[in-house]
Motif scaffolding. Sequence first.
Motif, short mmCIF file in Angstrom:
data_model
loop_
_atom_site.label_atom_id
_atom_site.label_comp_id
_atom_site.label_asym_id
_atom_site.label_seq_id
_atom_site.Cartn_x
_atom_site.Cartn_y
_atom_site.Cartn_z
N GLY A 35 -31.88 11.07 10.24
CA GLY A 35 -30.52 11.59 10.10
C GLY A 35 -30.48 12.62 9.00
N ALA A 36 -29.28 13.14 8.73
CA ALA A 36 -29.12 14.15 7.69
C ALA A 36 -27.74 14.01 7.07
N GLN A 37 -27.65 14.35 5.78
CA GLN A 37 -26.37 14.30 5.09
C GLN A 37 -26.40 15.27 3.92
N THR A 38 -25.20 15.67 3.48
CA THR A 38 -25.11 16.54 2.31
C THR A 38 -24.93 15.70 1.06
N GLU A 39 -25.35 16.25 -0.07
CA GLU A 39 -25.18 15.57 -1.35
C GLU A 39 -25.10 16.62 -2.46
N ARG B 55 -24.73 21.96 -7.08
CA ARG B 55 -25.13 22.62 -5.84
C ARG B 55 -25.06 21.64 -4.68
N THR B 56 -24.60 22.12 -3.51
CA THR B 56 -24.57 21.28 -2.32
C THR B 56 -25.93 21.34 -1.63
N LEU B 57 -26.54 20.18 -1.47
CA LEU B 57 -27.86 20.09 -0.86
C LEU B 57 -27.77 19.39 0.50
N LEU B 58 -28.78 19.60 1.31
CA LEU B 58 -28.88 18.93 2.61
C LEU B 58 -30.14 18.06 2.59
N LYS B 59 -29.97 16.77 2.79
CA LYS B 59 -31.12 15.86 2.80
C LYS B 59 -31.38 15.39 4.22
N ASP C 199 -50.51 9.16 12.53
CA ASP C 199 -51.87 8.61 12.48
C ASP C 199 -51.86 7.13 12.11
N GLY C 200 -50.85 6.42 12.63
CA GLY C 200 -50.76 4.98 12.40
C GLY C 200 -50.11 4.59 11.09
N VAL C 201 -49.76 5.57 10.24
CA VAL C 201 -49.11 5.29 8.95
C VAL C 201 -47.61 5.53 9.10
N ARG C 202 -46.84 4.47 8.86
CA ARG C 202 -45.38 4.58 9.00
C ARG C 202 -44.74 4.72 7.63
N ARG C 203 -43.80 5.68 7.53
CA ARG C 203 -43.00 5.77 6.31
C ARG C 203 -41.78 6.64 6.53
N ASP C 204 -40.84 6.57 5.59
CA ASP C 204 -39.64 7.42 5.61
C ASP C 204 -39.94 8.69 4.82
N TYR C 205 -39.72 9.83 5.46
CA TYR C 205 -39.94 11.12 4.81
C TYR C 205 -38.60 11.78 4.52
N GLU C 206 -38.51 12.46 3.39
CA GLU C 206 -37.29 13.18 3.03
C GLU C 206 -37.61 14.63 2.71
N VAL C 207 -36.82 15.54 3.29
CA VAL C 207 -36.91 16.96 2.98
C VAL C 207 -35.52 17.40 2.54
N THR C 208 -35.41 17.97 1.34
CA THR C 208 -34.12 18.37 0.80
C THR C 208 -34.01 19.89 0.77
N GLU D 54 -29.29 14.30 16.18
CA GLU D 54 -29.03 13.49 14.99
C GLU D 54 -28.89 14.34 13.72
N LEU D 55 -29.38 15.57 13.76
CA LEU D 55 -29.37 16.43 12.58
C LEU D 55 -28.42 17.62 12.69
N ALA D 56 -28.07 18.00 13.92
CA ALA D 56 -27.40 19.28 14.17
C ALA D 56 -26.07 19.42 13.43
N ASP D 57 -25.20 18.41 13.51
CA ASP D 57 -23.87 18.54 12.89
C ASP D 57 -23.96 18.70 11.38
N ALA D 58 -24.82 17.90 10.75
CA ALA D 58 -24.95 17.98 9.29
C ALA D 58 -25.52 19.34 8.88
N ILE D 59 -26.48 19.85 9.64
CA ILE D 59 -27.06 21.15 9.32
C ILE D 59 -26.02 22.25 9.46
N THR D 60 -25.26 22.22 10.56
CA THR D 60 -24.22 23.23 10.78
C THR D 60 -23.18 23.20 9.66
N SER D 61 -22.75 22.00 9.28
CA SER D 61 -21.75 21.87 8.21
C SER D 61 -22.30 22.36 6.88
#
Length: 441
Positions: free
Chosen positions: A327-331, A337-341, A349-358, A427-434
Motif C-alpha cells: 500500500g501507500a500513504q502520505t506522511e 515536507r509531505t512524503l509518500l511512503k 529468492d525465498g526471502v520474505r520481508r516488508d520493503y519501504e520506499v519513501t 493499491e498504490l495509484a490513489d495515494a500516488i496521484t494525491s
Amino acid sequence: FGVRTYAKEDRYYDIAAYGDDAASLMRLLAVSAPSAGGGYLSPKFDGFVGEARVEVRLDRDSIGLTRGGLVAADLTISEGGVEVKYNVYLRGDHILLQFQSTDRSRAELAARLLKLAGVDAEVERVGGEDEWRIRATTDKLAAGRKELRDAIAEIVGTARDNGWINEGTANRWLDKLRSGITLREGWPRYEVGLAKGALVIRYRSINPDNIERETRRLRDMGLVEGVHFSVRMPEGGGEGYVSILKDGLMRAAWLSVHGGEEQRRLAAEFVEYILQRAREGGDDVYRKALEIVKRGREVGSLRLTDIKGAEVLIEGRRHVVSVLGGGAQTERSYSGRTLLKITITAEVDGVRRDYEVTFGRYGKDNKALGRATARADAPGGREADAERLSALIKALTGREPWVYRVGNKMVVECGGEHLDGFARYAELADAITSWLKIAER
C-alpha cells in the motif's frame, strides 16, 4: 429583394418574405445572422445554414509570386449577395488561407462565410492592435467543401507546373485536397506542441462563450480546474485560453478507461482528438503525447499480487519475485515536507520481508525521488538486501533502480519513471496521484 416587416411588442419585429425572396432572405441570414454561444438560434435555423450554397471564385490572374518568393493568390467566397476576398499563400510546409481587417465585424463575416464553405476558423486579434484576422491551414482546408478544395488545388497545380514549389510537396497537397479529409467534429482547434521538451496543449479564443464551453466540457469529463487544466477568460478584445496541464492529459486517458460511462465517452473522444493533433505536429510531439496517454491508461490497471514468480536480472544475476501485498500513504517529515511512503510485502529468492520506499521532492527542479536503505541484518547483509530490493522494484516497474553507498549505508534510489510504474497498481495509484498534487504546490 422584397420583404415585409411587422412591428411587434417591445423591440421585436417579424420579417416576412415569400417565394424567391424567401429563399434569398434565408441565404442572407445564413451568412449574417449572429450565433449564440457558438451555435445558431435554433435547430431549424441550423438547417437553413446547412442549405446555404456558397460560391467560390478563384482570381486566376492573381496567382503569382510575392516579393518574398511565396506563391500567392486571391479567392472570393460569396453567399446571399455577400462576398469576402481571401488571400491564399503556399508556404514551405503548409497552405495558408487568410483574411485580415481592422473591422472586427467584417472579420466575423469572413469567418461565417468560410464556415459555410466547410472550414471552421476563429477570429483572432493580431498582437495588441485593432486588427483582426482568420487563418486556416492545409488540413482544415482539405476538410472543406469541394468548391473550395478545387479552387485551392488549382492554385497548387499552377504553382507546381510553373516550378514555383517542390513537386513532391505539391502532389501531397493535391492528394489531400482532391480526396478531402475528415476532422473530428465538435472539437475546436487545440494547439499541441512541445516547449523545452514538455507537451503543450492549449485552446485560444477571443470569444468568452467558447472558453466557457470548453471549460464545461473538461469538467463534465472529470477534469479539475487548477489541477488538470487552467483557464484565462478573454479581456478587452484579447485572447483567452484553456490550457491542459501536464497531469490533465494523463488523467483524461485514465478516465477514458476507468471513468463513468459518460466520462469514458468524453475522455476517449478528447484523447483521440489530442493524439490526432499531436500527429499533425510531427513525430516528436506524437511520441510525447502517446507516452503520456499510455501512462494514464495504465494507472491502477494492475494488482500488486499479479507479480508472482517473476524472473528479473540484476547485473546478470537471476532473481525470482512474488509480491504478497502492499500500500501507500502520505506522511510529514520533520521539516514539514509531505512524503509518500510505499510499502511492499514480497518474497524475493525465498526471502520474505516488508520493503519501504519513501518519495519526496528534491532539488531546484522539484524532482520526485524515492529512497530506501538496505538492512544490514537481512540475510546476506546490505549488498544482498539492496539487490533483492532492486529486483523487486524492477519486477514492479520494469526499470532497475540506482544503488550507491553513503558512508557505511547502501541506498536504493528511484525516480519519476519508477513512480509512474508504481502508479499502475490499484493499491498504490490513489495515494500516488494525491501526493503528486500536494507535493507540486
